[in-house]
Design an enzyme around this catalytic site. Structure first.
Site, PDB file in Angstrom:
ATOM      1  CB  ALA A  79      46.404  66.530   1.529  1.00 42.37           C
ATOM      2  N   GLY A 124      49.196  62.568  -3.725  1.00 40.73           N
ATOM      3  CA  GLY A 124      47.879  62.907  -4.646  1.00 40.73           C
ATOM      4  C   GLY A 124      48.227  63.427  -6.069  1.00 40.73           C
ATOM      5  CD  GLU A 127      45.961  58.674  -4.298  1.00 38.27           C
ATOM      6  OE1 GLU A 127      46.634  59.926  -3.749  1.00 38.27           O
ATOM      7  OE2 GLU A 127      45.217  57.794  -3.984  1.00 38.27           O
ATOM      8  CD  GLU A 149      50.001  59.265  -0.498  1.00 31.24           C
ATOM      9  OE1 GLU A 149      50.880  58.384  -1.009  1.00 31.24           O
ATOM     10  OE2 GLU A 149      49.122  59.881  -1.420  1.00 31.24           O
TER      11      GLU A 149
END
Ligand code: NAI
Length: 675
Positions: A79, A124, A127, A149
């Protein structure tokens, strides 16, 4: 990785993700390439564009789909952290839900999807790769995958805690998530998180082939029967989860809630299904991202990333550094030489005699082998690293050096002698950097022919692990020389802060001032263990008295005296007295503690010398010592030793172990109104 937005926005029409219809082989692609960002960090537009591209892919019905990056050696980051600044809990939760939704769409496509991982795919970015059926990774030095994270006080909140467990099973997934581990291509393959590792030149072809033959993913939950049992059988899983919680609590001492929340999300998903797991992920993300700890940790990361550029502000032009000289191949010098070699530089080292050089080279070899064993560098690269270092008992080869770092004994005469020898052989534009921990650079440079090229580069121990370099800029320093030292620090992969000259500069000065206050507490009759315990319970990695024992009493006394002299205060008398009695530190006769195997007890001589009877109170100790630290940091800013509060926060957290969840001394002072 979670990243900070880099460059200003460019043409709004260029999408961040676009669908490329199938070629002759029937394989279509989605190419992710944020036009305004070097690392493809995730923002609202990227997610919208990705959603459109997925919809286009769905209606085009190719035989398979490759998700690739349009960046040369970067897959995708996490992010965009600048979006989280000032976001409310609902905003953060919504952002997580939105990304989950997009990745669910991707995972639900009826044909095989494959991620072409051509560089870092962290947070991310990983992911996204996990939402594909298969993953192929290029064998490049910078390629890494991982869910990192928790290091930011957050958790993977776009399905990462769910999909990784289903892919490789509970034990390995927890290990990767809780350790925020980054895997090189080989390790990623071994861990089972990627299907293939290929030469970067054939990445797209290989990915296309996997898309044709790989098939849809199935949730195996581990490679071995044991891993699968722990993942899918409730009673076994409960034991594994409870052990993980216990271990995590012990490691984080309750200061860092994120790893526990990650365990909760994993647990929810396995017991109540993916939807419940995703729900738990986004709720935790919203809470963590807006908690003080989460904000402090993300802010530290944003500031660290920014510092690699901001450190150059107000300096001259950096000259390229390909060849480094190191004088003094002891504990620090060998660590410095090794870091330079890992950074790709050629290193020529010098120590007093052949035996000292051989000892230094052997510890460089050991450090490098250890790095390869841990997967920080590839084995082939390790051989190249040691091949870049050579040394001898004289300055042969130093005339080619672009920058020389001296790390001889902490003694001003020794350092001046080294400088005068160096000046006789170095090129006129070569920079000389001293790794002194407390001596003012201006004094070391006094009498030099060209004092303007002499700066400080203060490394922290152990060099290969510690992320900070304090670059000291004495008055009258050549701005290009300072910039060259800063650029070298960045090339080493470290974060530089630039500070003014003076006894102990910034870091040693604030640390010694706090330690002096700890001595004062002992003088007031507070027990040694009580002081150290109060500090570790507060979040410091070690207590101040234990730290003195570890660095050695003579070293601590020397730093303390250097600073005390300059500030016209009393030196650390207790340390000098202990050292005189033969207590020189943990490894040498004990110090504030006496050591017997693994056991340690307070040294009664300390109390006897000070004439006090110890009390075991801990109340208020950590607050007092931390405030002493903070006040000294504020003085450094007022006196211009520090350029900014940001550099003060980074220096304290990255160099001295100031508790990261508190954000650094200036953040702490702002939150508590200390001025
Ligand atoms: P050390 O005693 O391990 O290494 C010093 C090395 O310099 C020895 O190998 C010695 O043979 C060599 N040497 C001495 N005079 C020399 C000369 N004229 N020419 C060539 N080599 C010479 O000491 P350490 O711990 O590595 O410290 C070195 C410097 O780094 C000191 O200034 C110290 O204050 C500073 N420093 C130390 C830190 C630590 O944690 N130990 C942290 C940051 C800085």
């Amino acid at each position: 990785m979670i990243a900070e937005r880099a460059a200003p926005t460019s043409p709004a029409e260029t999408p961040s993700a676009r669908f490329v219809p199938a070629d002759g082989t029937g394989i279509a692609r989605i190419v992710i390439d944020r036009p305004d960002d070097a690392v493809n960090s995730v923002d609202v537009r990227l997610l919208d564009d990705l959603m459109h591209a997925i919809a286009a892919a769905r209606s085009a019905r190719p035989r398979g789909l490759v998700i690739a990056s349009g960046k040369a050696d970067q897959f995708m980051a996490g992010a965009d952290l600048s979006l989280l600044r000032g976001a409310s809990q609902q905003d953060a939760e919504r952002a997580s839900r939105r990304m989950q939704e997009v990745l669910e769409e991707l995972a639900a496509l009826p044909f095989t999807t494959v991620a072409a991982i051509n560089g870092p795919a962290l947070g991310g970015g990983f992911e996204l790769a996990l939402a594909c059926d298969r993953r192929v990774m290029a064998d490049t030095p910078n390629a890494r995958v991982g869910l990192t994270e928790v290091r930011l006080g957050l958790i993977p909140a776009a399905g990462g805690t769910q999909r990784l467990v289903r892919l490789i099973g509970l034990p390995r997934a927890l290990d990767l998530i809780l350790g925020a581990r980054q895997l090189t291509p080989k390790r990623a393959l071994r861990a089972g998180v990627v299907d293939e590792v290929v030469h970067p030149a054939v990445l797209l072809r290989a990915t296309g082939e996997v898309a044709l033959t790989g098939g849809k993913a199935s949730a195996r939950g581990g490679r071995t029967a044991i891993e699968r049992a722990i993942t899918w059988l409730a009673p076994l899983r409960a034991v594994a989860l409870s052990q993980a919680r216990k271990r995590t609590l012990a490691e984080t001492r309750g200061f860092y809630p994120a790893p526990l929340r990650a365990i909760d999300a994993v647990a929810a998903g396995l017991s109540r299904g993916m939807a419940a797991g995703l729900e738990e992920e986004s709720r935790a993300f919203g809470e963590l991202a807006t908690s003080q700890t989460g904000r402090n940790l993300t802010s530290l990361l944003v500031r660290t990333l920014r510092q690699r550029r901001a450190a150059f502000e107000g300096l001259g032009a950096a000259r390229p550094v390909g060849r480094v000289g190191v004088v003094g191949l002891g504990f620090m010098g060998s660590g410095i030489a090794q870091s330079a070699a890992v950074a790709g530089m050629t290193v020529r080292a010098r120590d007093r005699d052949a035996a000292a050089v051989a000892k230094g080279i052997s510890s460089i070899r050991k450090l490098t082998t250890e790095a390869a064993r841990k997967g920080a560098i590839e084995r082939r690269e390790a051989t190249r690293v040691t091949g870049r270092v050579s040394g001898g008992p004289d300055l042969a080869g130093f005339r080619h050096a672009d920058l020389v770092i001296e790390a001889v004994f902490e003694e001003i005469g020794a350092k001046r002698a080294v400088i005068s020898e160096l000046e006789a052989v170095l090129r006129a534009d070569a920079v000389i950097a001293s790794n002194t921990s407390a001596l003012p650079i201006g004094e070391i440079a006094r009498g030099a022919r060209h004092p303007e090229r002499i700066v400080g580069m203060h490394f922290f121990s152990p060099v290969h692990k510690m992320p900070l370099i304090e670059v000291v800029r004495p008055a009258g320093a050549d701005p290009d020389a300072v910039a060259t030292a800063v650029a070298t620090a960045v090339a080493f992969g470290k974060t530089p802060i630039v500070v003014g000259d003076g006894p102990g500069f910034y870091t040693t000065r604030v640390l010694s001032t706090m330690i002096a206050d700890a001595f004062a507490l002992v003088g007031e009759g507070v027990a040694i263990e009580a002081i150290d315990r109060a500090m570790t319970e507060f979040g410091w990695p070690v207590g101040p008295l234990q730290l003195v024992d570890e660095v050695g009493l003579e070293v601590a006394a020397h730093a303390g005296e250097t600073i005390a002299k300059a500030r016209r205060m009393d030196g650390p008398g207790i340390v000098a007295s202990l050292a005189d009695e033969g207590f020189r530190g943990k490894a040498r006769g004990g110090g504030f503690y006496l050591y017997e195997g693994r056991k340690r007890t307070a040294n009664p001589r300390v109390y006897a010398i000070l004439g006090v009877t110890p009390r075991a109170t801990t109340g208020g100790i950590a607050g007092r010592l931390t405030t002493t630290f903070v006040r000294e940091a504020q003085r450094c800013l007022e006196e211009g030793i520090l350029r900014s509060a940001d550099e003060g926060d980074l220096g304290a957290v990255l160099g001295l172990g100031f508790p990261p969840f508190l954000g650094g001394p200036f953040t702490y002072a702002r939150e508590r109104g200390i001025s």
